[in-house]
Write a protein that holds these residues in place. Structure first.
Motif, PDB file in Angstrom:
ATOM      1  N   LYS A 189       0.819  -1.210   0.000  1.00  0.00           N
ATOM      2  CA  LYS A 189       0.000   0.000   0.000  1.00  0.00           C
ATOM      3  C   LYS A 189       0.859   1.270   0.000  1.00  0.00           C
ATOM      4  N   PHE A 190       1.996   1.210   0.696  1.00  0.00           N
ATOM      5  CA  PHE A 190       2.877   2.385   0.796  1.00  0.00           C
ATOM      6  C   PHE A 190       4.279   2.027   0.312  1.00  0.00           C
ATOM      7  N   PRO A 191       4.435   1.899  -1.005  1.00  0.00           N
ATOM      8  CA  PRO A 191       5.759   1.473  -1.513  1.00  0.00           C
ATOM      9  C   PRO A 191       6.864   2.461  -1.163  1.00  0.00           C
ATOM     10  N   GLU A 192       6.533   3.706  -0.897  1.00  0.00           N
ATOM     11  CA  GLU A 192       7.559   4.711  -0.609  1.00  0.00           C
ATOM     12  C   GLU A 192       7.985   4.690   0.864  1.00  0.00           C
ATOM     13  N   MET A 193       7.355   3.824   1.631  1.00  0.00           N
ATOM     14  CA  MET A 193       7.586   3.817   3.069  1.00  0.00           C
ATOM     15  C   MET A 193       9.007   3.372   3.410  1.00  0.00           C
ATOM     16  N   GLU A 194       9.600   4.105   4.332  1.00  0.00           N
ATOM     17  CA  GLU A 194      10.947   3.750   4.778  1.00  0.00           C
ATOM     18  C   GLU A 194      10.851   3.230   6.207  1.00  0.00           C
ATOM     19  N   HIS A 195      11.129   1.970   6.376  1.00  0.00           N
ATOM     20  CA  HIS A 195      11.010   1.388   7.700  1.00  0.00           C
ATOM     21  C   HIS A 195      12.270   1.560   8.506  1.00  0.00           C
ATOM     22  N   ALA A 196      12.112   1.517   9.796  1.00  0.00           N
ATOM     23  CA  ALA A 196      13.285   1.622  10.655  1.00  0.00           C
ATOM     24  C   ALA A 196      13.205   0.588  11.760  1.00  0.00           C
ATOM     25  N   GLU A 197      12.599  -0.516  11.485  1.00  0.00           N
ATOM     26  CA  GLU A 197      12.473  -1.536  12.511  1.00  0.00           C
ATOM     27  C   GLU A 197      13.827  -2.223  12.687  1.00  0.00           C
ATOM     28  N   VAL A 233      10.368   5.886   9.472  1.00  0.00           N
ATOM     29  CA  VAL A 233      11.025   7.176   9.305  1.00  0.00           C
ATOM     30  C   VAL A 233      10.080   8.108   8.545  1.00  0.00           C
ATOM     31  N   PHE A 234       9.878   9.278   9.097  1.00  0.00           N
ATOM     32  CA  PHE A 234       9.035  10.278   8.441  1.00  0.00           C
ATOM     33  C   PHE A 234       9.886  11.471   8.029  1.00  0.00           C
ATOM     34  N   GLN A 235       9.482  12.100   6.959  1.00  0.00           N
ATOM     35  CA  GLN A 235      10.002  13.427   6.651  1.00  0.00           C
ATOM     36  C   GLN A 235       9.243  14.394   7.552  1.00  0.00           C
TER      37      GLN A 235
END
Ligand SMILES: [Cu+2]
Length: 276
Positions: free
Chosen positions: A116-124, A238-240
């Motif tokens: 759903k959110f391919p641009e999502m940058e995870h930080a787990e 991670v959010f901008q």
């Protein structure tokens, strides 16, 4: 989850490796210890699958190869409860792959989010993403006995069978039992019920906790609850931030409330304040 545990125990018993010691193990696998708060979100707490490990405590290195045939080699790994393993994860393919540890339920939910959110940058801390031809590392301590799944959550890869499991033997039990493909029964219960979003919810602030602040790149890492307006479940990512000044209002470790919006290329925090 319980079904999986039972399946895992059944496999152990079938293997005949731990006769006589099994009576004390099942209860230990069911509950995470040392976690007092029962948060309202339907997310397994990280320590049910283990915790990020410390380099000084590594007892073993496990090499995992990821291929474009959508397989992990090996797909079955064994560990002992309490053990800290360094996973050296190699991407032998030409596509991006990743190695993500979790419960099957969480992996499936996460996978849906990746689609759903391919641009999502995870930080787990329980994952490592590896570019083609590269090698990545992850250090993980398995604190609970039982089964910890792993998967590649790149769109299409999990569906194609890019998954495996770590069988964690209870601390007192004899180790070395390979968990056969106990995933023979595909579980359909893993998909979370979609939550209806309402216009009221869109106005709501999301609760979170600051994990990291990166002023230079105008980024903030938040462990957050469900973001209703984005229909995104709780996770760490991670959010901008819309304006760098937003980062001055909070610091690492703070409990916060924030608003996030999705732009064409990122998920952006537009407001943030310490929660009182
Ligand atoms: Cu993959």
């Amino acid at each position: 989850m319980k079904k999986q545990l039972i399946a895992a125990v059944a496999v152990l018993l079938a293997a005949g490796a731990v006769a006589g010691t099994s009576h004390s193990r099942a209860p230990a696998a069911e509950k995470a210890t040392g976690h007092g708060h029962a948060a309202g979100h339907g997310h397994a707490e990280p320590d049910t699958v283990g915790v990020p490990g410390e380099a000084s405590k590594i007892t073993r290195t496990v090499d995992v190869d990821m291929t474009d045939t959508m397989r992990f080699i090996p797909a079955s790994v064994t560990a002992k409860q309490g053990e800290t393993i360094r996973f050296v994860v190699k991407n032998s393919g030409q596509l991006k792959h990743e190695f993500v540890l979790g419960t099957e339920k969480d992996l499936k939910a996460h996978y849906e989010q990746m689609k759903k959110f391919p641009e999502m940058e995870h930080a787990e801390p329980n994952m490592v993403t590896v570019a083609p031809g590269k090698t990545g590392e992850m250090i993980w301590q398995f604190t609970q006995s039982g089964r910890v799944d792993f998967a590649c959550l790149q769109p299409g890869h999990y569906d194609a069978g890019m998954k495996g499991a770590v069988k964690v033997a209870a601390a007192k039990a004899a180790a070395g039992v390979v968990l056969a493909q106990a995933q023979a029964q595909p579980q359909s219960s893993g998909t979370p019920a979609p939550t209806a979003s309402t216009s009221v919810a869109a106005e709501a602030m999301t609760e979170g906790e600051v994990r990291k602040i990166d002023k230079e790149n105008r980024k903030i890492t938040l462990k957050h609850g469900e973001i209703k307006n984005l229909e995104m479940p709780g996770m760490t990512m991670v959010f901008q931030v819309k304006e760098a000044a937003l980062l001055d209002a909070v610091k690492q470790g703070d409990k916060v409330r924030f608003k996030a919006e999705r732009t064409s290329s990122a998920i952006v925090v537009t407001e943030i304040e310490p929660a009182k």
